[in-house]
Design a protein around this motif. Structure first.
Motif, PDB file in Angstrom:
ATOM      1  N   ASN A  21     -48.831   1.772 -33.404  1.00 24.91           N
ATOM      2  CA  ASN A  21     -47.699   2.378 -31.856  1.00 24.91           C
ATOM      3  C   ASN A  21     -46.786   3.756 -32.696  1.00 24.91           C
ATOM      4  OD1 ASN A  21     -46.253   2.350 -34.899  1.00 24.91           O
ATOM      5  ND2 ASN A  21     -44.567   1.486 -34.066  1.00 24.91           N
ATOM      6  N   HIS A  22     -47.748   4.641 -32.828  1.00 25.92           N
ATOM      7  CA  HIS A  22     -47.490   6.102 -33.206  1.00 25.92           C
ATOM      8  C   HIS A  22     -48.446   7.020 -32.485  1.00 25.92           C
ATOM      9  CE1 HIS A  22     -42.911   5.287 -34.312  1.00 25.92           C
ATOM     10  NE2 HIS A  22     -43.159   5.149 -35.853  1.00 25.92           N
ATOM     11  N   ASN A  32     -48.519   1.917 -42.077  1.00 27.23           N
ATOM     12  CA  ASN A  32     -46.885   2.344 -42.561  1.00 27.23           C
ATOM     13  C   ASN A  32     -46.708   1.612 -43.811  1.00 27.23           C
ATOM     14  OD1 ASN A  32     -44.583   2.034 -42.410  1.00 27.23           O
ATOM     15  ND2 ASN A  32     -44.430   0.856 -40.237  1.00 27.23           N
ATOM     16  N   ASN A  35     -41.099   0.475 -47.537  1.00 31.04           N
ATOM     17  CA  ASN A  35     -40.381   1.398 -47.791  1.00 31.04           C
ATOM     18  C   ASN A  35     -40.081   0.308 -48.972  1.00 31.04           C
ATOM     19  OD1 ASN A  35     -38.971   1.499 -44.659  1.00 31.04           O
ATOM     20  ND2 ASN A  35     -39.501   3.460 -44.663  1.00 31.04           N
ATOM     21  N   ARG A  66     -41.034  12.828 -48.863  1.00 34.63           N
ATOM     22  CA  ARG A  66     -41.822  11.062 -49.482  1.00 34.63           C
ATOM     23  C   ARG A  66     -42.978  11.325 -50.011  1.00 34.63           C
ATOM     24  NH1 ARG A  66     -40.481   6.131 -45.137  1.00 34.63           N
ATOM     25  NH2 ARG A  66     -38.977   7.043 -44.271  1.00 34.63           N
ATOM     26  N   TRP A  89     -42.549  11.207 -35.647  1.00 35.22           N
ATOM     27  CA  TRP A  89     -43.562  10.046 -36.259  1.00 35.22           C
ATOM     28  C   TRP A  89     -44.709  10.345 -35.474  1.00 35.22           C
ATOM     29  CZ3 TRP A  89     -42.853   8.314 -40.559  1.00 35.22           C
ATOM     30  CH2 TRP A  89     -41.756   7.669 -41.454  1.00 35.22           C
ATOM     31  N   GLY A 118     -44.110   5.733 -48.752  1.00 34.07           N
ATOM     32  CA  GLY A 118     -44.247   7.132 -48.018  1.00 34.07           C
ATOM     33  C   GLY A 118     -44.690   7.399 -46.536  1.00 34.07           C
ATOM     34  N   ASN A 120     -46.259   7.862 -43.211  1.00 36.28           N
ATOM     35  CA  ASN A 120     -47.449   7.173 -42.230  1.00 36.28           C
ATOM     36  C   ASN A 120     -49.246   7.892 -41.985  1.00 36.28           C
ATOM     37  OD1 ASN A 120     -45.335   5.291 -41.069  1.00 36.28           O
ATOM     38  ND2 ASN A 120     -45.220   5.932 -39.463  1.00 36.28           N
TER      39      ASN A 120
HETATM   40  C1  GCU Z   1     -40.448   3.878 -38.365  1.00 36.03           C
HETATM   41  C2  GCU Z   1     -41.193   4.598 -37.999  1.00 36.03           C
HETATM   42  C3  GCU Z   1     -42.219   3.374 -38.800  1.00 36.03           C
HETATM   43  C4  GCU Z   1     -42.626   3.731 -40.016  1.00 36.03           C
HETATM   44  C5  GCU Z   1     -40.649   4.197 -41.118  1.00 36.03           C
HETATM   45  C6  GCU Z   1     -40.576   4.651 -41.829  1.00 36.03           C
HETATM   46  O1  GCU Z   1     -39.531   2.293 -38.828  1.00 36.03           O
HETATM   47  O2  GCU Z   1     -40.942   3.574 -36.385  1.00 36.03           O
HETATM   48  O3  GCU Z   1     -43.701   4.185 -38.402  1.00 36.03           O
HETATM   49  O4  GCU Z   1     -43.302   3.631 -41.193  1.00 36.03           O
HETATM   50  O5  GCU Z   1     -40.050   4.329 -39.732  1.00 36.03           O
HETATM   51  O6  GCU Z   1     -38.805   4.881 -42.497  1.00 36.03           O
HETATM   52  O7  GCU Z   1     -41.628   4.384 -42.656  1.00 36.03           O
END
Ligand code: GCU
Length: 137
Positions: A21-22, A32, A35, A66, A89, A118, A120
């Motif tokens: 999505n990015h 992704n 967290n 990160r 992103w 981590g 993306n």
């Molecule tokens: C947002 C973003 C994600 C990313 C995430 C993050 O949600 O859209 O692509 O992975 O932040 O904080 O890791």
């Protein structure tokens, strides 16, 4: 030596999900990381024995680093590798890490070490350093 590309979405993912999505990723998407500290992506890298440079293509749309630990076959070879904010992103940059690879199959793992997880992760490029005496280019 030419770089060999390994897409993150084709690697072994622990606590993370493949997304697309990015914009700006290569291949079919990116990983992704959850967290969460300890989330990881492990690549299977076939190599000759010797020094090599890992290039990890990533995006971090936050302003907070990160960091990740990079291990090869279970042994940490670099810790606190910075994956700093890239501005968005959809903005991708490369972090490079020198490692030593073994002959044959290597398990190259990038593990998040903070609660944010981590970045993306799009791709790992592996380039053998050299040529060196006794080692083909
Ligand atoms: C947002 C973003 C994600 C990313 C995430 C993050 O949600 O859209 O692509 O992975 O932040 O904080 O890791």
């Amino acid at each position: 030596a030419a770089a060999v590309e390994h897409q993150a979405e084709g690697a072994a993912i622990s606590l993370g999900v493949v997304e697309s999505n990015h914009a700006g990723y290569t291949g079919g998407g990116f990983v992704n990381y959850d967290n969460a500290s300890g989330s990881s992506v492990e690549f299977t890298v076939t190599a000759q024995a010797g020094p090599a440079t890992l290039a990890l293509r990533y995006a971090n749309g936050t302003t907070t680093n990160r960091p990740m630990t990079i291990s090869v076959n279970g042994t940490a070879q670099a810790s606190g590798v910075a994956f700093a904010g890239t501005g968005a992103w959809s903005t991708w940059r490369t972090a490079t890490v020198p490692v030593t690879l073994a002959a044959g199959v290597n398990r190259v793992r990038a593990t998040a070490t903070t609660a944010a997880g981590g970045p993306n992760l799009d791709r790992l490029d592996v380039t053998a350093d050299g040529p060196a005496p006794g080692r083909p280019a």
